[in-house]
Scaffold this active site. Structure first.
Site, mmCIF file in Angstrom:
data_model
loop_
_atom_site.group_PDB
_atom_site.id
_atom_site.type_symbol
_atom_site.label_atom_id
_atom_site.label_comp_id
_atom_site.label_asym_id
_atom_site.label_seq_id
_atom_site.Cartn_x
_atom_site.Cartn_y
_atom_site.Cartn_z
ATOM 1 N N ASP A 167 0.830 -1.189 0.000
ATOM 2 C CA ASP A 167 0.000 0.000 0.000
ATOM 3 C C ASP A 167 0.875 1.252 0.000
ATOM 4 O O ASP A 167 1.687 1.449 0.902
ATOM 5 C CB ASP A 167 -0.857 -0.064 1.266
ATOM 6 C CG ASP A 167 -1.926 0.988 1.278
ATOM 7 O OD1 ASP A 167 -2.404 1.320 0.183
ATOM 8 O OD2 ASP A 167 -2.256 1.475 2.358
ATOM 9 N N ASP A 221 -9.667 -0.235 2.458
ATOM 10 C CA ASP A 221 -9.654 0.167 1.037
ATOM 11 C C ASP A 221 -10.979 -0.198 0.373
ATOM 12 O O ASP A 221 -11.615 0.621 -0.279
ATOM 13 C CB ASP A 221 -8.551 -0.586 0.265
ATOM 14 C CG ASP A 221 -7.199 0.068 0.441
ATOM 15 O OD1 ASP A 221 -7.132 1.062 1.181
ATOM 16 O OD2 ASP A 221 -6.223 -0.421 -0.155
ATOM 17 N N THR A 243 -3.564 6.153 -3.772
ATOM 18 C CA THR A 243 -2.509 6.924 -3.109
ATOM 19 C C THR A 243 -1.174 6.850 -3.856
ATOM 20 O O THR A 243 -0.475 7.844 -3.964
ATOM 21 C CB THR A 243 -2.305 6.422 -1.675
ATOM 22 O OG1 THR A 243 -2.140 5.005 -1.723
ATOM 23 C CG2 THR A 243 -3.497 6.735 -0.811
ATOM 24 N N THR A 244 -0.851 5.668 -4.373
ATOM 25 C CA THR A 244 0.406 5.530 -5.107
ATOM 26 C C THR A 244 0.306 6.331 -6.398
ATOM 27 O O THR A 244 1.239 7.056 -6.774
ATOM 28 C CB THR A 244 0.665 4.047 -5.457
ATOM 29 O OG1 THR A 244 0.390 3.262 -4.317
ATOM 30 C CG2 THR A 244 2.076 3.817 -5.918
HETATM 31 P P1 ADP Z 1 -3.074 2.980 -5.711
HETATM 32 O O1 ADP Z 1 -2.395 3.153 -4.396
HETATM 33 O O2 ADP Z 1 -2.781 4.143 -6.614
HETATM 34 O O3 ADP Z 1 -4.507 2.654 -5.599
HETATM 35 P P2 ADP Z 1 -2.691 0.241 -6.505
HETATM 36 O O4 ADP Z 1 -1.455 -0.537 -6.238
HETATM 37 O O5 ADP Z 1 -3.902 -0.070 -5.720
HETATM 38 O O6 ADP Z 1 -2.330 1.771 -6.400
HETATM 39 O O7 ADP Z 1 -2.998 0.066 -8.058
HETATM 40 C C1 ADP Z 1 -4.092 0.681 -8.641
HETATM 41 C C2 ADP Z 1 -4.040 0.557 -10.138
HETATM 42 O O8 ADP Z 1 -4.008 -0.804 -10.558
HETATM 43 C C3 ADP Z 1 -5.264 1.183 -10.759
HETATM 44 O O9 ADP Z 1 -4.868 2.068 -11.772
HETATM 45 C C4 ADP Z 1 -6.027 -0.020 -11.340
HETATM 46 O O10 ADP Z 1 -6.745 0.315 -12.507
HETATM 47 C C5 ADP Z 1 -4.911 -0.973 -11.643
HETATM 48 N N1 ADP Z 1 -5.343 -2.366 -11.754
HETATM 49 C C6 ADP Z 1 -6.035 -3.100 -10.867
HETATM 50 N N2 ADP Z 1 -6.238 -4.357 -11.341
HETATM 51 C C7 ADP Z 1 -5.660 -4.417 -12.564
HETATM 52 C C8 ADP Z 1 -5.501 -5.434 -13.577
HETATM 53 N N3 ADP Z 1 -5.982 -6.672 -13.413
HETATM 54 N N4 ADP Z 1 -4.824 -5.105 -14.690
HETATM 55 C C9 ADP Z 1 -4.310 -3.871 -14.835
HETATM 56 N N5 ADP Z 1 -4.409 -2.887 -13.948
HETATM 57 C C10 ADP Z 1 -5.078 -3.143 -12.823
HETATM 58 MG MG MG Z 2 -5.374 0.930 -4.764
#
Ligand code: ADP
Ligand code: MG
Length: 536
Positions: free
Chosen positions: A58, A382, A91-92
């Protein structure tokens, strides 16, 4: 620069130099979370100065536990923390976007574009994105809501747990959603989370009502109660102790006895007041005198002592009660109502489960160790955030970078219509948006340039804004049919927060620095000096 005496001990950087150093700091920070983005992102092992460790994927958890000293890095962390508070996700992405926009701005500054012009162009681009986001969004149905909560958990926990936690989050959001002025309001802080390490991860569950790890004050008190009234006291039911040093001159034994009797009577009076108010359930923040237990039990009152203030507030919202400083001050209107109150023993811990009219729900996070429980708890937070947002505003957008690419394509067309130098800034902003699909591809072990070009060409050729990268199949796909969707609010907030932070940094041209220089990783330095190969 020590012409001003007050600045003698201060390191001062101005103009371009200040901007360059600030951008370096932002990029160093983004470098720390880059590899965690998306389902294929890797975990980080965090160890604090007391040796406690945590494994997480996270972004904000990583950032908040890092000891970061640079003020610019703090600004970015604040943007990411605001993202966490308002929408609980993305957040990332916020940090990555801000750092990329800053880096792109630097390339323009080197070419002679003034930071203020870039800031103006970025503002125009931000406004354009917000205006056009709705045209890319669609209304969520029940299945979509499950897909969105699952997407927010992608890469965390295992598949089966993702669906368990998602289902619990959706149910919890429904339990606490309320109508207010014609709008639905779902406040995630109304869901109580309790943690239990020991039982398997899969035993995590949602229960209706509020559950607290509390034992009733005395076994003689009723274990379960039907509907009734509850009083919440932000104090205790104890014998008074003298707060100052006083000497009591006791001249006869009966005098001491009457002193004690008066104190006892005072406590009994309070029990009578509870009975008069028809209260059957009592929760106090402080203690309840041992001598009172039997009297309360006799009156059929079930009491809980040493209940945390935050829990009392949660109970107050659930029961429609008002916290009173002492029983003496309690009026009828302060008393709340409940549907049932039960005492249950889970494992070797006693719990108090209270059902109320207002709904309310408790998530019980379990896992073999504290580390596992912590991760379940964060994942639930989340998913709950996403479920609550969607209850309030059920708009979704395609994930997997699809929407970022679609917005960038539109922005480039819009930039062509802007005559001034802002045009360059809008293009730089569009490039920055594409950092999300690029990093998603990179973390999935794919070539980021090829993947991005492939998606852009399919989106354009098929005129389909839903094409994004599915990192599981490693193919460009329609994100809606692949169920990779996320709340439009998450992306909107990420864009606003990151733009805000970027523009704030661009506006700084003078840094008065009383500390040491920050260290910057070699690859970041090389990229800023223009000696690294262009990633795009
Ligand atoms: P954040 O802290 O920004 O929420 P995450 O590590 O949760 O970061 O990643 C979020 C990103 O991952 C989003 O842009 C989401 O669309 C993408 N995502 C989630 N599942 C998939 C998938 N199966 N394939 C591609 N991208 C994905
Ligand atoms: Mg996320």
């Amino acid at each position: 620069m020590s012409d001003v005496p007050i600045l003698e001990e201060t390191d001062r950087t101005t103009g371009r130099d200040a901007l360059r150093k600030n951008i370096q700091a932002a990029m160093a920070l983004a470098g720390a979370v880059r590899s965690t983005l998306g389902p294929k992102g890797l975990d980080k092992l965090l160890v604090d100065d007391e040796g406690r460790s945590m494994v997480t994927n996270d972004g904000i958890t990583v950032l908040e536990s890092a000891k970061v000293e640079h003020p610019i890095a703090h600004m970015l962390i604040a943007a990411s923390a605001a993202q966490d508070q308002t929408v609980r996700d993305g957040t990332t992405s916020t940090v990555l976007l801000a750092a990329e926009w800053l880096q792109n701005a630097w390339h323009l500054v080197v070419q002679g574009v003034h930071p203020a012009t870039i800031a103006r162009g970025y503002r125009m681009a931000e406004a354009y994105c917000k205006e056009h986001l709705d045209s890319l969004a669609f209304e969520a149905n029940r299945d979509d809501i499950l897909s969105a909560t699952m997407t927010s958990l992608a890469g965390k926990l295992h598949q089966k747990m993702q669906s368990t936690v998602s289902a619990c989050a959706i149910e919890a959001a429904e339990a606490i959603a309320m109508e207010s002025d014609g709008n639905v309001v779902a406040d995630p802080t109304r869901v109580k989370v309790i943690t239990r390490s020991g039982p398997a991860l899969e035993e995590s569950k949602l229960i209706t009502g509020l559950a607290l790890s509390k034992k009733r004050a005395h076994v003689e008190m009723p274990s379960s109660l039907g509907a009734g009234s509850i009083l919440l006291v932000d104090g205790g039911l104890e014998l008074r102790s003298l707060s100052t040093d006083v000497k009591l001159n006791v001249t006869s034994t009966s005098m001491l006895q009457s002193f004690r009797d008066a104190e006892q009577q005072r406590l009994l009076d309070q029990v009578k007041m509870l009975v008069d108010l028809d209260v059957t359930l009592l929760a106090c923040r402080e203690g309840i005198d041992d001598s009172m237990h039997a009297h309360l039990a006799e009156a059929g009152i079930k009491a809980f002592r040493r209940v945390a203030k935050s829990d009392l507030e949660l109970l107050a919202r659930g029961c429609g009660a008002r916290l009173v400083p002492s029983i003496y001050q309690a009026k009828e209107k302060d008393v709340g109502v409940f549907i049932s109150s039960k005492c249950e023993r889970w494992g070797d811990v006693d719990h108090w489960v209270l059902e109320t009219d207002e709904g309310g729900a408790t998530f019980v996070a379990t896992g073999s160790t504290d580390t596992v429980v912590g991760e379940v708890e964060r994942c639930f937070a989340d998913a709950l955030g996403v479920a609550c947002r969607l209850k309030e505003n059920p708009l979704l957008i395609p994930g997997g970078g699809a929407t970022y690419i679609a917005l960038a394509r539109r922005l480039r067309r819009y930039a062509e219509t802007v005559p001034g130098r802002e045009q360059l800034a809008i293009e730089a902003y569009a490039d920055g948006l594409e950092t999300i699909p690029r990093v998603l591809a990179e973390n999935a072990g794919l070539d980021s340039i090829d993947t991005l070009l492939q998606i852009v060409s399919i989106q354009t050729k098929e005129d389909d804004d839903c094409i994004g990268l599915n990192v599981v199949t490693r193919q460009p796909e329609n994100m809606r049919t692949s169920n990779i969707v996320e709340p439009a609010r998450v992306l909107e907030q990420a864009i606003s927060g990151a733009s805000e932070a970027t523009i704030a940094v661009l506006r700084i041209d003078d840094v008065l620095w009383a500390k040491q220089e920050i260290s910057v990783p070699d690859d970041v330095q090389a990229s800023l000096d223009g000696t690294a190969p262009d990633r795009r």
